[in-house]
Design an enzyme around this catalytic site. Structure first.
Site, PDB file in Angstrom:
ATOM      1  N   HIS A   1       0.803  -1.227   0.000  1.00  0.00           N
ATOM      2  CA  HIS A   1       0.000   0.000   0.000  1.00  0.00           C
ATOM      3  C   HIS A   1       0.836   1.278   0.000  1.00  0.00           C
ATOM      4  O   HIS A   1       0.294   2.385   0.096  1.00  0.00           O
ATOM      5  CB  HIS A   1      -0.919  -0.022   1.240  1.00  0.00           C
TER       6      HIS A   1
ATOM      7  N   LYS B   1       3.036   4.509  -1.174  1.00  0.00           N
ATOM      8  CA  LYS B   1       2.966   5.430  -2.317  1.00  0.00           C
ATOM      9  C   LYS B   1       4.141   6.384  -2.181  1.00  0.00           C
ATOM     10  O   LYS B   1       3.997   7.481  -1.647  1.00  0.00           O
ATOM     11  CB  LYS B   1       1.662   6.230  -2.320  1.00  0.00           C
TER      12      LYS B   1
ATOM     13  N   ASP C   1      17.176   9.740  -7.531  1.00  0.00           N
ATOM     14  CA  ASP C   1      18.635   9.864  -7.394  1.00  0.00           C
ATOM     15  C   ASP C   1      19.114   9.587  -5.968  1.00  0.00           C
ATOM     16  O   ASP C   1      20.136  10.140  -5.537  1.00  0.00           O
ATOM     17  CB  ASP C   1      19.102  11.261  -7.833  1.00  0.00           C
TER      18      ASP C   1
END
Ligand code: ZN
Length: 216
Positions: free
Chosen positions: A147, A149, A154
């Site tokens: 779940h 996000k 870099d």
């Protein structure tokens, strides 16, 4: 006994060294870029993102052009990646964001994606298109959702918040994203990504769990 003139010279040299060090410090401070601290809120007005994805191109679509939005700011930030993109995203169906990821992949930026096994095959998912283009994708196998996000650019900037990379989230939902280059946060997110990357190694995938349970 040390002559008074020598003490004066020593004092002057010490002052000169101190001033020199301060000058170097101020010079270095001026050269250091300002810290990245941004917050984006959604939903955002629907605009054309073609100019952000491919600057200089002409677009005649009916959407508003030459205007900014949280989505275009997010895309601009993503396209700033030069070496690597680690993306850990529950649902990914936004076409403009997928185009940004594909542009990075095409430039030679090392892209790795972790996603959720249930939602990667959902209608409109961009995961298939990413895989088709050669982007390496891994996914969970356990019953709990993958779940997260977040994205790490870099290994120095993390983008995290409530938002899935879907057009519904971008255009309809109340969502937030925090973008920061805080070293402690970036390291923590990179460690989580690397931990999941190993956990979701395809060598450990079980493709037919029900059949295996039955001994078929
Ligand atoms: Zn357009």
């Amino acid at each position: 006994m040390v002559p008074a003139v020598s003490w004066k010279l020593f004092g002057l040299a010490a002052v000169a060294v101190a001033l020199g060090l301060e000058a170097v410090y101020l010079f270095m401070r001026r050269r250091r870029p300002p810290p990245v601290r941004e917050v984006l809120f959604f939903p955002t007005p629907l605009i054309c993102t073609e100019q952000v994805l491919r600057p200089g191109t002409c677009c005649s679509c009916p959407l508003p052009h030459h205007t900014d939005s949280a989505l275009s700011q997010l895309i601009r930030r993503l396209l700033g990646a030069r070496r690597s993109l680690e993306l850990c995203i529950f649902t990914f169906s936004s076409s403009p964001l997928a185009q940004a990821v594909l542009l990075l992949h095409g430039r030679g930026v090392r892209v790795r994606v972790i996603t959720d096994s249930d939602y990667m095959a959902a209608s409109g998912s961009q995961i298939g298109a990413l895989r088709k283009a050669g982007v390496v994708v891994r996914h969970n196998q356990s019953s709990g959702f993958m779940h997260h996000k977040f994205a790490v650019l870099d290994k120095s900037i993390v983008i995290t918040g409530s938002m899935n990379w879907t057009m519904q989230a971008v255009q309809t939902n109340k969502e937030n994203l925090l973008i920061t280059d805080d070293g402690v946060c970036v390291r923590a997110y990179m460690e989580e990504f690397e931990r999941l990357w190993v956990e979701f190694d395809p060598a450990g995938y079980c493709f037919f769990p029900e059949e295996e349970k039955k001994g078929l």
